[in-house]
Design a protein around this motif. Structure first.
Motif, short mmCIF file in Angstrom:
data_model
loop_
_atom_site.label_atom_id
_atom_site.label_comp_id
_atom_site.label_asym_id
_atom_site.label_seq_id
_atom_site.Cartn_x
_atom_site.Cartn_y
_atom_site.Cartn_z
N LEU A 34 0.82 -1.21 0.00
CA LEU A 34 0.00 0.00 0.00
C LEU A 34 0.86 1.27 0.00
N ILE A 35 1.97 1.26 0.74
CA ILE A 35 2.87 2.42 0.74
C ILE A 35 3.46 2.63 -0.65
N LEU A 36 3.92 1.56 -1.27
CA LEU A 36 4.50 1.69 -2.62
C LEU A 36 3.45 2.13 -3.63
N LEU A 37 2.24 1.62 -3.50
CA LEU A 37 1.17 2.03 -4.40
C LEU A 37 0.81 3.50 -4.19
N GLY A 38 0.78 3.94 -2.94
CA GLY A 38 0.51 5.35 -2.65
C GLY A 38 1.59 6.27 -3.20
N VAL A 39 2.85 5.87 -3.06
CA VAL A 39 3.96 6.68 -3.59
C VAL A 39 3.88 6.73 -5.11
N LEU A 40 3.56 5.61 -5.73
CA LEU A 40 3.44 5.57 -7.19
C LEU A 40 2.29 6.45 -7.67
N ILE A 41 1.16 6.42 -7.00
CA ILE A 41 0.02 7.27 -7.38
C ILE A 41 0.36 8.74 -7.18
N LEU A 42 1.04 9.08 -6.08
CA LEU A 42 1.48 10.46 -5.87
C LEU A 42 2.41 10.90 -6.98
N HIS A 43 3.32 10.04 -7.37
CA HIS A 43 4.26 10.38 -8.44
C HIS A 43 3.52 10.60 -9.77
N LEU A 49 0.28 16.81 -13.17
CA LEU A 49 0.25 18.25 -12.86
C LEU A 49 1.32 19.00 -13.65
N LEU A 50 2.51 18.45 -13.72
CA LEU A 50 3.59 19.11 -14.46
C LEU A 50 3.30 19.16 -15.95
N LEU A 51 2.78 18.07 -16.50
CA LEU A 51 2.44 18.07 -17.93
C LEU A 51 1.35 19.09 -18.26
N VAL A 52 0.31 19.12 -17.43
CA VAL A 52 -0.79 20.06 -17.69
C VAL A 52 -0.31 21.50 -17.53
N SER A 53 0.45 21.77 -16.48
CA SER A 53 0.90 23.15 -16.28
C SER A 53 1.87 23.60 -17.36
N LEU A 134 15.24 17.34 -7.88
CA LEU A 134 15.64 18.25 -8.96
C LEU A 134 14.43 18.73 -9.76
N ALA A 135 13.48 17.83 -10.01
CA ALA A 135 12.25 18.25 -10.71
C ALA A 135 11.51 19.31 -9.91
N SER A 136 11.46 19.15 -8.59
CA SER A 136 10.77 20.15 -7.75
C SER A 136 11.51 21.48 -7.78
N PRO A 171 5.59 21.69 -4.09
CA PRO A 171 5.73 21.01 -2.79
C PRO A 171 5.43 19.52 -2.85
N LEU A 172 4.52 19.13 -3.75
CA LEU A 172 4.21 17.70 -3.86
C LEU A 172 5.43 16.91 -4.34
N SER A 173 6.14 17.44 -5.33
CA SER A 173 7.31 16.73 -5.82
C SER A 173 8.45 16.76 -4.81
N LEU A 174 8.55 17.85 -4.05
CA LEU A 174 9.58 17.90 -2.99
C LEU A 174 9.28 16.87 -1.90
N ILE A 175 8.02 16.79 -1.50
CA ILE A 175 7.61 15.80 -0.49
C ILE A 175 7.83 14.39 -1.02
N SER A 176 7.51 14.17 -2.29
CA SER A 176 7.72 12.86 -2.90
C SER A 176 9.20 12.49 -2.91
N GLY A 177 10.06 13.45 -3.23
CA GLY A 177 11.50 13.19 -3.20
C GLY A 177 11.99 12.85 -1.81
N LEU A 178 11.47 13.54 -0.80
CA LEU A 178 11.85 13.24 0.58
C LEU A 178 11.34 11.86 1.01
N ILE A 179 10.17 11.48 0.53
CA ILE A 179 9.65 10.14 0.83
C ILE A 179 10.57 9.08 0.23
N TYR A 180 11.05 9.33 -0.98
CA TYR A 180 11.95 8.37 -1.62
C TYR A 180 13.26 8.23 -0.85
N ILE A 181 13.72 9.32 -0.21
CA ILE A 181 14.95 9.23 0.58
C ILE A 181 14.73 8.32 1.79
#
Length: 187
Positions: A34-43, A49-53, A134-136, A171-181
């Motif tokens: 579930l954690i891996l699935l949540g991280v994947l969905i967040l990513h 969001l980045l593509l649309v913006s 870096l993306a963030s 902030p979402l991509s920064l939080i995601s990067g910190l989760i990956y660490i």
């Protein structure tokens, strides 16, 4: 002759198929899944969001038109007319940074899937985290440059939804990067 089931069939096969130790391992496995699935969905949400913006035409919206990273569009005499964005250095920097943020987020997703299957047990997702952070930073720099340098031509223009999506992606991509660490690959 009808099929004869053992008297303890329901307790062994239906009611209690796992021992306590097996159940504990199963819950740990499901929790990690579930954690891996949540991280994947967040990513994936961040990538969308980045593509649309980057692609949307609403970084700045005014009464008769809108401006994005690529075109300035106006509604005049019932028609919708677009001309390319200015060739100023700051808009080209914003374009390049947004493209880099999309690419680094995509490469981070590919690295995550690769590391998920190839990383040794107990290893951390540092490579994925670096790309995501870096993306963030790229999207943050692009949004700051657009905020500071966007022309104020005296019209009642406001920042549009694409600009807001870029700020939400930061902030979402920064939080995601910190989760990956912090995330470790378990058994």
């Amino acid at each position: 002759m009808p099929l004869q089931l053992p008297s303890n069939f329901w307790n062994i096969w239906i009611w209690k198929p796992f021992s306590r130790k097996q159940t504990s391992h199963l819950f740990i496995y499901l929790k990690m899944l579930l954690i891996l699935l949540g991280v994947l969905i967040l990513h994936l949400i961040i990538l969308i969001l980045l593509l649309v913006s980057t692609a949307a035409n609403a970084w700045t919206v005014e009464g008769s038109g809108n401006t994005d990273l690529w075109y300035n569009c106006q509604t005049t005499n019932g028609g919708y007319h677009c001309k390319p964005a200015s060739n100023e250095d700051w808009i080209q920097a914003v374009q390049a940074l947004m493209i880099l943020s999309v690419l680094f987020c995509f490469f981070s997703l590919i690295a995550f899937v690769y590391q998920l299957f190839r990383l040794v047990k107990g290893g951390r997702f540092f490579f994925t985290a670096i790309f995501q952070i870096l993306a963030s930073l790229f999207v943050m720099c692009a949004a700051i440059i657009y905020t500071v340098m966007s022309p104020d031509d005296g019209t009642a223009s406001v920042f549009g939804y694409a600009y807001i999506l870029a700020w939400v992606a930061f902030p979402l991509s920064l939080i995601s990067g910190l989760i990956y660490i912090v995330l470790r690959k378990k058994e």
